[in-house]
Design an enzyme around this catalytic site. Structure first.
Site, PDB file in Angstrom:
ATOM      1  CG  ASP A  11       7.081   0.982   2.138  1.00  0.00           C
ATOM      2  OD1 ASP A  11       6.699   1.495   3.202  1.00  0.00           O
ATOM      3  OD2 ASP A  11       6.473   1.117   1.058  1.00  0.00           O
ATOM      4  CG  ASP A 105       5.709   4.153   6.410  1.00  0.00           C
ATOM      5  OD1 ASP A 105       6.008   5.262   5.925  1.00  0.00           O
ATOM      6  OD2 ASP A 105       4.764   3.468   5.998  1.00  0.00           O
ATOM      7  CD  GLU A 106       8.548   5.082   0.963  1.00  0.00           C
ATOM      8  OE1 GLU A 106       8.798   4.834  -0.234  1.00  0.00           O
ATOM      9  OE2 GLU A 106       7.530   5.705   1.343  1.00  0.00           O
TER      10      GLU A 106
END
Length: 463
Positions: A11, A105-106
């Site tokens: 993350d 983003d993860e």
């Protein structure tokens, strides 16, 4: 549940805001808020400095401004974020063929499938190397969680924030998650959490103590049974390689049921704007708009409308969602609202009628704003709400705070703010040691033009 912590969850830390701070040296270490800057805008991401003031994602932008009036407020640069995300996902792809992106983003990574780790030592070494590679390639930091299941890996990465790594050794899961809030379990939102609280269940350990039969009685067989297994640390969900998205949606569950019809409509409009932001972030458009309403009695209604062609126009999606809301009876209260777009495509067929209506409305709003106080909007400590005259409205759309520009004499920079026929630009580049200088120009200065973002890390530095 695996015997070794070979599922990795990455993350990125405050991704959008961190990317803006990295590309704008003058904003490093300062509160930064990224999102829609209009009166109905919402926060997409807040930097850790802004979070200290209580600002968080999905918060109305007006509320964020009240909490952190001196923060820098910037519009999102999704193309820029997608480019960085592509670099990160490429690094993940080198670790394993099984990478499951959850957002820009993860992502989850199955290290076992990549043959890089079969025990705790190997998993930790891989996670630390990944963090170093991400920093060297993008200039940004990410937090890594390692565990024997997806649920625990995600919990671990959250605990590791910011810029850390946490590995949960198999056999220690119950001890770690037992004292935590039941909300850390996937699928337990505010409504389910409140339902459990009323039954005296607030922690994961209390979920286990209640037993499966009691949870089934409270939540139903599917949800109650799943919750009990998760509380025991059992999660056999596999890491699934990236698949083509079939839909994009957002939803909010409210702590208190909504009864005011106007408030419900405003929430639907905000959700529509967030949905379009996510739709554009994925590079798609869609032709079917879906509204989801969960009422006070937990009954869930969905309504949909199919357009003539795919769109990513926020006005079109917002108005379609509002029409769908008119078809739903909200008497008694609403506990959850959601807006989604399906029938995805990689192109957009503009709704010319909606576009014409939006332009007419924008012109009317500009005329109304011309009668207000004309103050320049500056992103930063001296920020003020703009009230530009009609003559500057069209130009100001091109000089939104945070956008990249280039000047024939001064070089690359970014827009701090604009109004009353002028635009203020700070000229600086990623990697600069000191903040750049600020200059103000006419909005129609021929030497000033929009430009593409500069890379956060130069090619030779990343090598």
């Amino acid at each position: 549940m695996r015997a070794a912590p070979t599922i990795l969850h990455l993350d990125m830390d405050a991704f959008f805001a961190a990317a803006e701070q990295a590309s704008k040296p003058s904003l490093r270490g300062k509160p930064v808020v990224v999102g829609g800057l209009g009166p109905r805008g919402v926060v997409a991401t807040a930097s850790y400095e802004a979070r200290r003031f209580g600002v968080h994602s999905a918060m109305p932008m007006a509320q964020a401004r009240r909490l952190a009036p001196n923060a820098a407020y910037l519009v999102p640069r999704f193309a820029f974020y997608r480019a960085i995300s592509g670099q990160v996902m490429e690094l993940l792809g080198r670790l394993s063929p099984l990478v499951e992106p959850l957002s820009l983003d993860e992502a989850f990574v199955d290290l076992e499938a990549g043959g890089l780790a079969d025990d705790s030592a190997g998993a930790r070494a891989t996670g630390e190397r990944l963090r170093r590679d991400i920093l060297a390639t993008t200039g940004l930091t990410g937090s890594v969680g390692l565990a024997g299941s997806k649920m625990l890996a995600k919990i671990a990465s959250e605990e590791a924030k910011p810029d850390g790594l946490l590995l949960i050794e198999p056999g220690t899961e119950r001890e770690l998650i037992g004292p935590r809030s039941v909300r850390i379990i996937p699928g337990v939102g505010p409504a389910t959490g409140e339902h459990l609280r009323r039954a005296g269940i607030t922690t994961v350990a209390e979920v286990v103590e209640a037993g499966e039969d009691e949870l089934v009685r409270l939540l139903g067989r599917a949800h109650g049974g799943s919750l009990y297994l998760m509380a025991l640390g059992h999660d056999d969900r596999p890491v699934v390689a990236e698949r083509d998205a079939k839909s994009v949606s957002v939803e909010d569950t409210f702590d208190v049921d909504l009864h005011d019809r106007l408030r419900i409509r405003l929430e639907v409009e905000r959700l529509a704007e967030r949905c379009v932001a996510r739709l554009r972030g994925s590079g798609h458009s869609g032709r079917t708009i879906v509204l989801k309403v969960r009422r006070y009695d937990f009954s869930t209604l969905t309504r949909s409308e199919t357009l003539r062609g795919p769109t990513d126009d926020p006005v079109v999606v917002r108005e379609a969602a509002a029409r769908l809301l008119d078809l739903v009876d909200t008497t008694g209260g609403v506990r959850l609202l959601g807006v989604g777009v399906s029938g995805l495509a990689d192109y957009t067929q503009e709704d010319l009628f909606a576009q014409a209506e939006a332009e007419a409305r924008a012109e009317a709003e500009a005329r109304e704003e011309a009668e207000g106080v004309a103050a320049p909007h500056v992103a930063g400590p001296d920020a003020a709400e703009p009230a530009p005259p009609a003559a500057a409205e069209s130009a100001e759309r091109h000089w939104a705070p945070g956008r990249d520009v280039r000047h024939a004499e001064y070089g690359a920079g970014w827009v701090q703010g604009s109004g009353v026929g002028r635009v203020t630009v700070r000229f600086e580049e990623p990697g600069a040691v000191v903040p750049g200088r600020v200059r103000t120009f006419s909005v129609d200065d021929p030497d000033l033009e929009p430009s593409d973002p500069l890379p956060l890390v130069r090619g030779e530095e990343a090598a």
